[in-house]
Structure formats: structure tokens, C-alpha cells
Design a protein around this motif. Structure first.
Motif, short mmCIF file in Angstrom:
data_model
loop_
_atom_site.label_atom_id
_atom_site.label_comp_id
_atom_site.label_asym_id
_atom_site.label_seq_id
_atom_site.Cartn_x
_atom_site.Cartn_y
_atom_site.Cartn_z
N LYS A 164 0.84 -1.21 0.00
CA LYS A 164 0.00 0.00 0.00
C LYS A 164 0.87 1.25 0.00
O LYS A 164 0.63 2.20 -0.75
CB LYS A 164 -0.91 0.01 1.24
CG LYS A 164 -2.08 -0.94 1.18
CD LYS A 164 -2.93 -0.76 2.44
CE LYS A 164 -4.12 -1.71 2.43
NZ LYS A 164 -4.98 -1.53 3.64
N VAL A 165 1.89 1.23 0.86
CA VAL A 165 2.79 2.39 0.94
C VAL A 165 3.53 2.57 -0.38
O VAL A 165 3.66 3.69 -0.89
CB VAL A 165 3.80 2.21 2.10
CG1 VAL A 165 4.79 3.38 2.13
CG2 VAL A 165 3.07 2.09 3.44
N LYS A 166 3.98 1.48 -0.97
CA LYS A 166 4.68 1.56 -2.26
C LYS A 166 3.76 2.13 -3.34
O LYS A 166 4.20 2.92 -4.19
CB LYS A 166 5.17 0.17 -2.68
CG LYS A 166 6.39 -0.32 -1.92
CD LYS A 166 6.87 -1.65 -2.49
CE LYS A 166 8.14 -2.11 -1.80
NZ LYS A 166 8.64 -3.40 -2.36
N ALA A 167 2.49 1.72 -3.32
CA ALA A 167 1.54 2.22 -4.32
C ALA A 167 1.34 3.72 -4.20
O ALA A 167 1.28 4.44 -5.21
CB ALA A 167 0.21 1.49 -4.17
N LEU A 168 1.28 4.21 -2.97
CA LEU A 168 1.10 5.66 -2.77
C LEU A 168 2.36 6.44 -3.12
O LEU A 168 2.28 7.57 -3.60
CB LEU A 168 0.67 5.93 -1.33
CG LEU A 168 -0.72 5.39 -0.95
CD1 LEU A 168 -1.00 5.59 0.53
CD2 LEU A 168 -1.80 6.05 -1.80
N ILE A 169 3.53 5.82 -2.90
CA ILE A 169 4.78 6.45 -3.35
C ILE A 169 4.78 6.54 -4.87
O ILE A 169 5.17 7.56 -5.46
CB ILE A 169 6.00 5.65 -2.86
CG1 ILE A 169 6.12 5.73 -1.34
CG2 ILE A 169 7.29 6.16 -3.52
CD1 ILE A 169 7.19 4.82 -0.75
N GLU A 170 4.32 5.49 -5.52
CA GLU A 170 4.24 5.47 -6.99
C GLU A 170 3.31 6.57 -7.50
O GLU A 170 3.57 7.20 -8.53
CB GLU A 170 3.73 4.10 -7.44
CG GLU A 170 3.62 3.93 -8.94
CD GLU A 170 3.00 2.60 -9.32
OE1 GLU A 170 2.46 2.51 -10.44
OE2 GLU A 170 3.05 1.66 -8.50
N LEU A 171 2.24 6.83 -6.76
CA LEU A 171 1.29 7.88 -7.15
C LEU A 171 1.91 9.26 -7.02
O LEU A 171 1.81 10.09 -7.94
CB LEU A 171 0.04 7.79 -6.27
CG LEU A 171 -0.96 8.94 -6.40
CD1 LEU A 171 -1.64 8.91 -7.76
CD2 LEU A 171 -2.00 8.90 -5.28
N ARG A 172 2.56 9.52 -5.89
CA ARG A 172 3.10 10.85 -5.63
C ARG A 172 4.46 11.10 -6.27
O ARG A 172 4.78 12.21 -6.66
CB ARG A 172 3.20 11.07 -4.11
CG ARG A 172 1.87 11.10 -3.40
CD ARG A 172 0.96 12.16 -3.98
NE ARG A 172 -0.24 12.37 -3.16
CZ ARG A 172 -1.20 13.22 -3.47
NH1 ARG A 172 -1.13 13.92 -4.59
NH2 ARG A 172 -2.26 13.37 -2.68
N MET A 173 5.27 10.05 -6.36
CA MET A 173 6.61 10.18 -6.93
C MET A 173 6.86 9.05 -7.91
O MET A 173 7.57 8.09 -7.62
CB MET A 173 7.66 10.18 -5.81
CG MET A 173 7.58 11.40 -4.90
SD MET A 173 8.80 11.37 -3.56
CE MET A 173 7.93 10.36 -2.35
#
Length: 339
Positions: A164-173
């Protein structure tokens, strides 16, 4: 089938169209973007990771994602007020043609323009008409007042906390390689280490600010980053001035002056003078001896020079005499031969 709830992290495929015209204005499919003429070479296509309800997509679409089943395709209609807003007549402004031409701009209907207000705010608009020396510009969003249709599909619902954290990092950066990011998660806390991600400071600062909001939205109460925003915004430390420690001069201890001390000092000074300066008698004797030595040296040098000169002359005379005798003998021999 799993249903989507608010706060879930999902991957979403969609294509957005204007209901009235069928115009495609946004899509996560590369082929659809190319067909619609909106393909962006620098864009990233594929299912987009989002947190449902966090406002990562248009509000009218976001609120209708709740309750959708994973893997099923839906058509979602978004009214103007929940899309790009209703058209506001006050946002249609009229300018003189000269205002544009003085800036080297020759407007025409449909031309996109950007105008800066007195407060410094920049407004993007579109030229509606050019007539009678007047230019009408519409600063409403191009899709304001339009009904929108989204063809949407929830491709995946992410369950693993780290993913989940990786997915949100992918979204923002999206430029970050998440494999180089170290993530530690607890029940209510998460730590994200970007030390090896190779990002510049500005990207990290903005990304961490947005990511912190996302992570708190999905339930984490404490969010930590390495390096943190405060550390990234801290100005570089200035080198301090070198401090040179000066050695203190060792002064002689202060001694109270008494008659005995004064007598001792005078005695020491007198002894020092006797040692340094010879007496007048000794000085005269030394001067006389020096003069005698100089005279003897001068006489010896002179006698040596004159003797050497005499020896040289005698040798030369002897050589000359012997030469004369030899010449006379040769002449006599010559005379006897002639006889």
C-alpha cells in the motif's frame, strides 16, 4: 467478489469523456490516448494507484468508487457540479484588441491565453470571439457545465501494508524505484527511508508532504521519513571561524623592591659589564699587539715579493748569456769550414 471501501488503496483503470460530445479528455489507456489525440510522451499509462476517498481523482468519480467490485467494469456519470463546475458568466471577460497586440498577440476564436491579474494571479482562458476591436475571453474550465462519463474498472485492491505504501509512493513520486525505498510499518506508525532513492531535495520535500497526508488518510497516526522534511529544509551549516588559542606570556613574578634587592641588582649589573667590556688597559694592550702583528705581516709579504722578483731576473739573465755563447761558437765553426 471484493468491494471497495473508503480508505482502500486500489489500482484503477478509467477513460473520461464529455457526455454531450463524446470527446475523450482523460484516460489511463495508452492506445485510447493515441486514438483520441491526447497522448503524452512523458505521461505514465496503466492502472493508477489511489486511495479511495482521498481526492486523488475527480470528486464526482471518487465518491462513486465506494461499493464497486474488483474486476468489474462500470460506467459512471458525473454531473457538472461534481465535475469541473457550472459555467460562471462572471468569468467571461472583454478586452480591447490593442491590449493583445501591444504584447505581440493576435487573438482568434479558440485560442488559449493566459492573463495575469493585478494581484499577480494567472488565469488561463480561451478566446470566444474577436469582433469590433473587442476580444471576449472565457476563463471557465473548458469542461465546466458539461456532464462527464467515466468508464472505470477497479483492477486491484491492495491488501499488504507495505505494498500500500509503495503504491502511494508510486502515485506521488512516479520516478522513484520503490525497490530502493526501505519501508517499516507498525500498527499505527510507518517509517519510509528515501536515503538510497537518489532524489533531489525539492522532489523529496514535496513528495513527503503529500505522502504524509495520504498515509495518515489510510490510518497511520505517526509517519516518519528519512531524511525528514525538517532536515531537508534546514540550511547548510556555515563553517565556524577557526579559534586560535594564543599562548600566554609567562611573566616574572612580582617582587617587592627593597634595599637588599636593589644592591643585588646593581652588583649583578656591574659583574655583567666587567664580563662584556674589557678594561681600558687591556684595550690599549690589545690594540698595540694588533698593530705589531700587522707590521710584521706587511714586511714579510714585501720581502717575499722582492726576492721572488730577483730570482726571476737572474734566471732570465743566465738564459740570455748562454744563448749568446752558443751563437758565437756556431759562427766560429762556420768560418773554419769556409777556410
Amino acid at each position: 467478489m471484493m468491494k471497495v471501501q473508503k480508505g482502500d488503496v486500489i489500482r484503477l483503470h478509467y477513460t473520461g469523456k464529455v457526455k454531450e460530445t463524446g470527446e475523450v479528455f482523460d484516460t489511463t489507456y495508452e492506445e485510447v490516448a493515441k486514438e483520441a489525440g491526447i497522448y503524452n510522451e512523458n505521461g505514465i499509462y496503466g492502472p493508477v494507484p489511489i486511495a479511495v476517498g482521498a481526492g486523488h481523482v475527480l470528486g464526482g468519480l471518487d465518491e462513486q468508487l465506494e461499493g464497486l467490485e474488483v474486476g468489474k467494469k462500470y460506467e459512471i456519470i458525473v454531473p457538472p457540479e461534481k465535475g469541473f463546475g457550472k459555467r460562471d458568466p462572471k468569468l467571461i471577460k472583454t478586452f480591447t484588441l490593442g491590449q493583445f497586440r501591444r504584447q505581440g498577440i493576435y487573438p482568434f476564436p479558440g485560442m488559449p491565453v493566459e492573463i495575469e491579474t493585478e494581484s499577480g494571479r494567472k488565469l488561463k482562458g480561451r478566446v470566444l470571439t474577436v469582433s469590433g476591436g473587442r476580444v471576449r475571453v472565457d476563463f471557465n474550465h473548458p469542461y465546466a457545465g458539461k456532464h462527464l462519463i467515466y468508464e472505470a474498472e477497479v483492477v486491484e485492491k491492495i491488501e499488504d501494508p507495505i505494498e500500500k505504501v509503495k503504491a502511494l509512493i508510486e502515485l506521488r513520486m512516479p520516478m522513484v524505484d520503490t525497490e530502493k525505498v526501505i519501508i517499516e510499518v507498525g500498527e499505527k506508525d510507518v517509517t519510509v527511508d528515501f536515503s538510497n532513492a537518489g532524489l533531489d531535495r525539492n522532489t523529496l520535500v514535496l513528495g513527503e508532504i503529500l505522502l504524509e497526508s495520504d498515509l495518515k488518510f489510510i490510518g497511520y497516526e505517526e509517519v516518519n521519513f528519512k531524511p525528514g522534511v525538517d532536515e531537508l529544509l534546514k540550511p547548510p551549516e556555515e563553517k565556524g571561524e577557526e579559534v586560535v588559542e594564543l599562548e600566554e606570556e609567562v611573566s616574572e613574578p612580582l617582587v617587592e623592591k627593597t634595599e637588599e634587592n636593589e644592591e643585588a641588582e646593581e652588583k649583578e649589573k656591574g659583574e655583567a659589564k666587567e664580563t662584556e667590556e674589557p678594561s681600558s688597559e687591556n684595550a690599549e694592550e690589545a690594540e698595540t699587539a694588533e698593530k705589531k702583528t700587522k707590521k710584521k705581516t706587511t714586511r714579510k709579504s714585501t720581502s717575499r715579493k722582492s726576492t721572488k722578483g730577483r730570482k726571476t731576473r737572474r734566471t732570465t739573465t743566465r738564459k740570455t748569456t748562454s744563448k749568446k755563447k752558443t751563437k758565437a761558437a756556431e759562427e766560429k765553426k762556420g768560418e773554419s769550414k769556409e777556410e
